[in-house]
Scaffold this motif. Structure first.
Motif, mmCIF file in Angstrom:
data_model
loop_
_atom_site.group_PDB
_atom_site.id
_atom_site.type_symbol
_atom_site.label_atom_id
_atom_site.label_comp_id
_atom_site.label_asym_id
_atom_site.label_seq_id
_atom_site.Cartn_x
_atom_site.Cartn_y
_atom_site.Cartn_z
ATOM 1 N N GLU A 48 59.635 41.915 68.195
ATOM 2 C CA GLU A 48 60.967 41.415 67.908
ATOM 3 C C GLU A 48 61.716 41.262 69.244
ATOM 4 O O GLU A 48 61.406 41.947 70.216
ATOM 5 C CB GLU A 48 61.729 42.384 66.997
ATOM 6 N N PRO A 49 62.692 40.390 69.309
ATOM 7 C CA PRO A 49 63.416 40.203 70.570
ATOM 8 C C PRO A 49 64.379 41.350 70.846
ATOM 9 O O PRO A 49 64.677 42.175 69.976
ATOM 10 C CB PRO A 49 64.179 38.896 70.329
ATOM 11 N N GLY A 50 64.868 41.378 72.091
ATOM 12 C CA GLY A 50 65.979 42.257 72.420
ATOM 13 C C GLY A 50 65.597 43.664 72.819
ATOM 14 O O GLY A 50 64.500 43.937 73.301
ATOM 15 N N THR A 51 66.525 44.559 72.582
ATOM 16 C CA THR A 51 66.408 45.946 73.014
ATOM 17 C C THR A 51 65.435 46.721 72.135
ATOM 18 O O THR A 51 65.000 46.254 71.076
ATOM 19 C CB THR A 51 67.773 46.637 72.947
ATOM 20 N N LEU A 52 65.139 47.942 72.575
ATOM 21 C CA LEU A 52 64.281 48.815 71.771
ATOM 22 C C LEU A 52 64.889 49.058 70.396
ATOM 23 O O LEU A 52 64.188 49.042 69.382
ATOM 24 C CB LEU A 52 64.073 50.142 72.498
ATOM 25 N N ARG A 53 66.197 49.252 70.342
ATOM 26 C CA ARG A 53 66.841 49.503 69.043
ATOM 27 C C ARG A 53 66.666 48.308 68.109
ATOM 28 O O ARG A 53 66.365 48.476 66.925
ATOM 29 C CB ARG A 53 68.324 49.825 69.255
ATOM 30 N N ASN A 54 66.837 47.106 68.644
ATOM 31 C CA ASN A 54 66.672 45.929 67.789
ATOM 32 C C ASN A 54 65.210 45.744 67.380
ATOM 33 O O ASN A 54 64.922 45.297 66.275
ATOM 34 C CB ASN A 54 67.178 44.679 68.487
ATOM 35 N N LEU A 61 63.157 48.110 66.788
ATOM 36 C CA LEU A 61 62.858 49.111 65.760
ATOM 37 C C LEU A 61 63.505 48.791 64.421
ATOM 38 O O LEU A 61 62.924 49.056 63.365
ATOM 39 C CB LEU A 61 63.314 50.495 66.227
ATOM 40 N N PHE A 62 64.717 48.237 64.452
ATOM 41 C CA PHE A 62 65.471 48.082 63.208
ATOM 42 C C PHE A 62 65.885 46.645 62.896
ATOM 43 O O PHE A 62 66.267 46.353 61.762
ATOM 44 C CB PHE A 62 66.721 48.967 63.243
ATOM 45 N N GLY A 63 65.861 45.767 63.894
ATOM 46 C CA GLY A 63 66.202 44.375 63.658
ATOM 47 C C GLY A 63 67.633 44.123 63.271
ATOM 48 O O GLY A 63 67.939 43.165 62.562
ATOM 49 N N ARG A 64 68.542 44.970 63.753
ATOM 50 C CA ARG A 64 69.943 44.781 63.385
ATOM 51 C C ARG A 64 70.884 44.964 64.574
ATOM 52 O O ARG A 64 71.999 45.449 64.437
ATOM 53 C CB ARG A 64 70.317 45.739 62.246
ATOM 54 N N GLY A 65 70.413 44.581 65.745
ATOM 55 C CA GLY A 65 71.288 44.581 66.902
ATOM 56 C C GLY A 65 70.951 45.658 67.919
ATOM 57 O O GLY A 65 70.069 46.493 67.708
ATOM 58 N N ASP A 66 71.704 45.612 69.014
ATOM 59 C CA ASP A 66 71.408 46.472 70.155
ATOM 60 C C ASP A 66 72.128 47.811 70.113
ATOM 61 O O ASP A 66 71.686 48.771 70.752
ATOM 62 C CB ASP A 66 71.806 45.754 71.455
ATOM 63 N N LYS A 67 73.237 47.880 69.400
ATOM 64 C CA LYS A 67 74.077 49.076 69.433
ATOM 65 C C LYS A 67 73.840 49.960 68.206
ATOM 66 O O LYS A 67 73.328 49.518 67.178
ATOM 67 C CB LYS A 67 75.553 48.679 69.483
ATOM 68 N N LEU A 68 74.261 51.205 68.347
ATOM 69 C CA LEU A 68 74.177 52.130 67.215
ATOM 70 C C LEU A 68 75.025 51.627 66.051
ATOM 71 O O LEU A 68 76.119 51.098 66.262
ATOM 72 C CB LEU A 68 74.671 53.516 67.633
ATOM 73 N N PRO A 69 74.541 51.795 64.807
ATOM 74 C CA PRO A 69 75.318 51.325 63.654
ATOM 75 C C PRO A 69 76.540 52.191 63.405
ATOM 76 O O PRO A 69 76.641 53.317 63.898
ATOM 77 C CB PRO A 69 74.311 51.437 62.498
ATOM 78 N N GLU A 70 77.449 51.669 62.621
ATOM 79 C CA GLU A 70 78.707 52.370 62.360
ATOM 80 C C GLU A 70 78.516 53.668 61.586
ATOM 81 O O GLU A 70 79.388 54.544 61.624
ATOM 82 C CB GLU A 70 79.673 51.451 61.612
ATOM 83 N N ASN A 71 77.398 53.812 60.866
ATOM 84 C CA ASN A 71 77.198 55.049 60.102
ATOM 85 C C ASN A 71 76.551 56.141 60.944
ATOM 86 O O ASN A 71 76.228 57.217 60.423
ATOM 87 C CB ASN A 71 76.378 54.791 58.828
#
Length: 467
Positions: free
Chosen positions: A435-441, A443-453
């Motif tokens: 998947e493109p982007g950062t390690l977080r993206n 792993l989860f495919g929902r962006g580079d930053k930590l989620p709000e929860n």
């Protein structure tokens, strides 16, 4: 996501350490093993390229800041066996590996017990910048008494208190990385000569039981801001810590039944902490011995097992459990009354693990088990057989994937990439690209930053908890 995803892929991490003997005591002597090249940067850059070719999520680098001197109350055995000593810093490896790869993530282990969070937060942000967001931090609280003594303490803090201390440590890191600099604080205005807008950089004003940090972060926001949080504690207190903080959890479960229970507990705890059941990627430790055929793989395993160093295994086992195994006969078993201030989950799992359903393992059996691949299960077979077993473990236990330890390095990883990965891909159970982007993206495919929860989100500026 609240239900199991039947289409999810098997995920793989590589498990290594900046030392000669990580999980397989004795196998550094094998003629094909290159673990003694741990001081050679080219060993690490080659390994990173092998893993990226195999589409591994990350290279997870373990670490300790002490020796395994619990066994016989001496360093003699770990030194002679090379059992996680000598050991170098894992963080210094990452920049070079990142320079020769584009997608592989790097999970670096660093403890909360002996370094102030202020300089460490800067180190995390620096690595996240240099890797373009491919860094994870494996948060450990420490478990070796030798490390505590060499840092001026009599012993480690009590098990649960180590996590209480770590809670505040992470709070400081979160405030620095999430709540000090606004997203657009760096303006780089060449005409005005302003690089950073001072009005958009804020003091964190932290005053707690263990730390006082009044000022600002001294790094600008990195691609992930806070690197992906890894965690490996499976005790009750460790699981609560993981539920609140971790995005990837590594577990060591010697049987499928124990793993199923552990995974369910982690997912339940995540929900109880206000997160989704699948907001944490769970990787089970596993060692794969594979080859072109079943017979070749079995012969390879027998060859590896012949190099097992029993005393080296017992030195590691003593450190992991906090129990001096030299006080037992090799045919003794660990009783139900054993208490430990080290890794409580290791003690519990070894009490439960058995050669048959009713009989706990002896000390000798534990040492032999550790001899090839460490604490986790060992899967031996052709690439097709191993692929089928890994898929079965994921389906039966709800684990996300595997943290692969090695018997020999880089050979074990090269074998997995050559024989197992193509079979998983042929079954549609493994990615053919990142998947493109950062390690977080990735792993989860929902962006580079930590989620709000996530707990850290509460320390962002817009949540008004940091000023």
């Amino acid at each position: 996501m609240t239900v199991k995803d039947p289409q999810r892929h098997v995920r793989l991490n590589a498990f290594d350490m900046n030392c000669v003997v990580h999980q397989s005591p004795g196998l550094w002597r094998h003629p094909q093993d290159q673990a003694d090249r741990y001081n050679d940067l080219e060993y690490w850059t080659h390994l990173a390229q092998v893993l990226e070719k195999g589409k591994f999520d990350s290279l997870f680098i373990a670490d300790v800041l002490g020796t395994y001197d619990v066994f016989g109350s001496t360093n003699e055995i770990p030194l002679s066996a090379g059992a996680q000593v000598p050991v170098n810093d894992p963080i210094l490896l990452v920049s070079a590996m990142a320079a020769v790869t584009k997608n592989l993530g790097f999970g670096i282990t660093a403890g909360t017990a002996y370094e102030h969070p202020y300089p460490f937060a800067r180190r995390l942000a620096t690595l996240d910048h240099l890797t373009k967001g491919r860094v994870g931090w494996n948060v450990v609280t420490g478990y070796l008494p030798s490390a505590a003594r060499n840092m001026g303490q009599e012993d480690q803090l009590e098990h649960d208190e180590r996590y209480n201390h770590a809670d505040e440590y992470l709070e400081v890191v979160y405030k620095l990385l999430e709540g000090s600099w606004e997203d657009d604080a760096v303006v780089k205005d060449r005409e005005s000569g302003v690089y950073t807008d001072p009005s958009k950089v804020h003091e964190i004003r932290h005053e707690g039981q263990h730390f006082k940090v009044p000022g600002i972060a001294i790094t600008e926001p990195s691609p992930q801001r806070t690197p992906v949080i890894f965690q490996a504690g499976a005790s009750a207190r460790g699981m609560r810590f993981a539920a609140e903080n971790a995005e990837a959890v590594f577990v060591s479960s010697p049987t499928k039944e124990i793993l199923t229970s552990t995974v369910a507990k982690i997912r339940d705890a995540a929900e109880a902490a206000g997160r989704g059941r699948y907001d944490i990627r769970i990787y089970a430790m596993q060692t794969v011995i594979t080859a072109a055929t079943t017979e070749e793989a079995q012969a390879k395993y027998r060859d590896y097992a012949s190099y097992t160093d029993i005393n080296g295994s017992l030195a590691l086992l003593s450190g992991w459990t906090g129990i001096d195994m030299s006080q037992f006969d090799l045919d003794d078993v660990i009783g139900e009354d054993v208490k430990s201030n080290a890794i409580q989950s290791s003690v519990e799992n070894f009490k439960k693990a058995s050669g048959d359903a009713d009989k706990p393992w002896t000390i000798r059996q534990m040492a032999q088990w550790i001899g090839v691949g460490g604490f986790g299960p060992v899967t031996v077979g052709s690439g097709a057989e191993v692929a089928d077993k890994l898929i079965e473990w994921v389906d039966d236990t709800d684990v996300d994937g595997f943290n692969l330890a090695y018997a020999i390095t880089p050979g074990t990883f090269e074998d997995v990439v050559e024989f197992v990965v193509p079979q998983l891909q042929a079954r549609g159970s493994y990615p053919t690209d990142y998947e493109p982007g950062t390690l977080r993206n990735k792993l989860f495919g929902r962006g580079d930053k930590l989620p709000e929860n996530h707990k850290a989100a509460g320390f962002r500026l817009h949540n008004s908890l940091v000023r």
